[in-house]
Scaffold this motif. Structure first.
Motif, short mmCIF file in Angstrom:
data_model
loop_
_atom_site.label_atom_id
_atom_site.label_comp_id
_atom_site.label_asym_id
_atom_site.label_seq_id
_atom_site.Cartn_x
_atom_site.Cartn_y
_atom_site.Cartn_z
N LYS A 43 -4.58 4.63 -6.25
CA LYS A 43 -5.72 4.12 -5.47
C LYS A 43 -5.74 4.69 -4.05
CE LYS A 43 -7.61 1.00 -8.26
NZ LYS A 43 -9.04 0.95 -8.58
N SER A 44 -4.69 5.40 -3.68
CA SER A 44 -4.67 5.99 -2.34
C SER A 44 -5.89 6.88 -2.15
CB SER A 44 -3.41 6.82 -2.13
OG SER A 44 -3.55 7.62 -0.97
N SER A 45 -6.43 6.88 -0.94
CA SER A 45 -7.61 7.72 -0.68
C SER A 45 -7.29 9.20 -0.86
CB SER A 45 -8.15 7.45 0.73
OG SER A 45 -7.12 7.50 1.69
N GLY A 101 0.80 -1.22 0.00
CA GLY A 101 0.00 0.00 0.00
C GLY A 101 0.83 1.26 0.00
N PRO A 102 0.92 1.94 -1.16
CA PRO A 102 1.73 3.16 -1.26
C PRO A 102 0.97 4.43 -0.97
CG PRO A 102 1.06 2.47 -3.44
CD PRO A 102 0.41 1.52 -2.48
N TYR A 146 -15.84 4.70 3.00
CA TYR A 146 -14.46 5.15 3.19
C TYR A 146 -13.82 4.48 4.40
CZ TYR A 146 -10.71 8.25 4.58
OH TYR A 146 -9.51 8.75 4.98
N PRO A 190 0.12 7.43 2.16
CA PRO A 190 1.00 8.17 3.06
C PRO A 190 1.66 7.28 4.12
CG PRO A 190 -1.03 9.38 2.71
CD PRO A 190 -1.22 8.04 2.06
N ALA A 191 0.90 6.36 4.69
CA ALA A 191 1.46 5.49 5.74
C ALA A 191 2.54 4.57 5.15
CB ALA A 191 0.36 4.66 6.39
N GLY A 193 -1.83 3.66 9.56
CA GLY A 193 -2.72 4.52 8.78
C GLY A 193 -4.19 4.23 8.98
N ASP A 194 -4.96 4.57 7.97
CA ASP A 194 -6.42 4.45 8.08
C ASP A 194 -6.88 3.06 8.48
OD1 ASP A 194 -6.56 7.07 7.32
OD2 ASP A 194 -7.68 6.72 5.46
N TRP A 245 -8.86 9.69 10.62
CA TRP A 245 -8.39 9.46 9.26
C TRP A 245 -7.76 10.73 8.73
CZ3 TRP A 245 -13.66 7.66 10.17
CH2 TRP A 245 -13.66 6.34 10.60
N GLN A 246 -6.51 10.88 9.09
CA GLN A 246 -5.74 12.07 8.75
C GLN A 246 -4.36 11.65 8.26
OE1 GLN A 246 -6.67 15.80 9.55
NE2 GLN A 246 -8.39 14.58 8.85
N VAL A 247 -3.83 12.43 7.31
CA VAL A 247 -2.50 12.15 6.78
C VAL A 247 -1.46 12.17 7.91
CG1 VAL A 247 -0.66 13.01 5.29
CG2 VAL A 247 -3.02 12.94 4.46
N ARG A 255 -0.91 0.20 -5.87
CA ARG A 255 -1.13 1.17 -6.94
C ARG A 255 -1.35 2.55 -6.34
NH1 ARG A 255 -5.58 -1.62 -10.61
NH2 ARG A 255 -5.19 0.19 -11.93
#
Ligand SMILES: Cc1cc2nc3c(=O)[nH]c(=O)nc-3n(C[C@H](O)[C@H](O)[C@H](O)COP(=O)(O)OP(=O)(O)OC[C@H]3O[C@@H](n4cnc5c(N)ncnc54)[C@H](O)[C@@H]3O)c2cc1C
Length: 124
Positions: free
Chosen positions: A38-40, A11-12, A49, A14-15, A92-93, A99-101, A35
């Motif tokens: 596909k990041s939120s 999963g690329p 979400y 932010p996390a 991460g999420d 749910w914050q960067v 991919r």
């Protein structure tokens, strides 16, 4: 491409990217899978979400038979972002709100460093 990596990140977002940066800085080999688009972060509209999906699950079964424990829809970790399965980290999420960067990159940093430390210990 190498056949083996010290740290593999799924999963690329932010996390994941933050985990990759910190693991690589700790001088271990790192592979990031997934991919990017596909990041939120790139979604203008999101349904259902976050989380693992609509249905609550009790665990995620890995290929080797290990099961990563899930609390309803989020993966549980300790303070080092390690799941109940040694060597498997989550950030991460997927670990729950907020749910914050900022939270995602903070947890990614911790997970990346912890994974790199473990990989180095195993290689000794
Ligand atoms: C519309 C919107 C607006 C937002 N606004 C803000 C804001 O203003 N400020 C803020 O701080 N946060 C905001 N957020 C939240 C922020 O985007 C997320 O908290 C952050 O992206 C979480 O990062 P993450 O790495 O945990 O997950 P994600 O960004 O979701 O990244 C997960 C990555 O994993 C990949 N992946 C998932 N499943 C698989 C799989 N099975 N195999 C391979 N790869 C997989 C995905 O493709 C993705 O690249 C917003 C979110 C949305 C949706």
């Amino acid at each position: 491409m190498k056949e083996k990596y010290d740290v593999v990140i799924l999963g690329p977002g932010p996390a994941g990217l933050q985990a990759a940066i910190h693991a690589a800085r700790a001088k271990v080999s790192v592979l990031v899978m997934g991919r990017e688009h596909k990041s939120s972060l790139y979604k203008a509209h999101v349904e259902n979400y976050c989380c693992l999906g609509e249905e609550k699950v009790t665990g995620l079964e890995l290929d080797n038979g290990d099961v990563v424990e899930v609390d309803g829809v989020f993966i549980e970790t300790d303070k080092q972002q390690q799941t109940n399965v040694p060597g498997i980290y989550a950030a991460g999420d997927i670990c729950g709100p907020p749910w914050q960067v900022a939270k995602a990159v903070g947890e990614g940093c911790v997970a990346g460093l912890a994974a790199a430390k473990r990989a180095k210990k195993i290689k000794k």
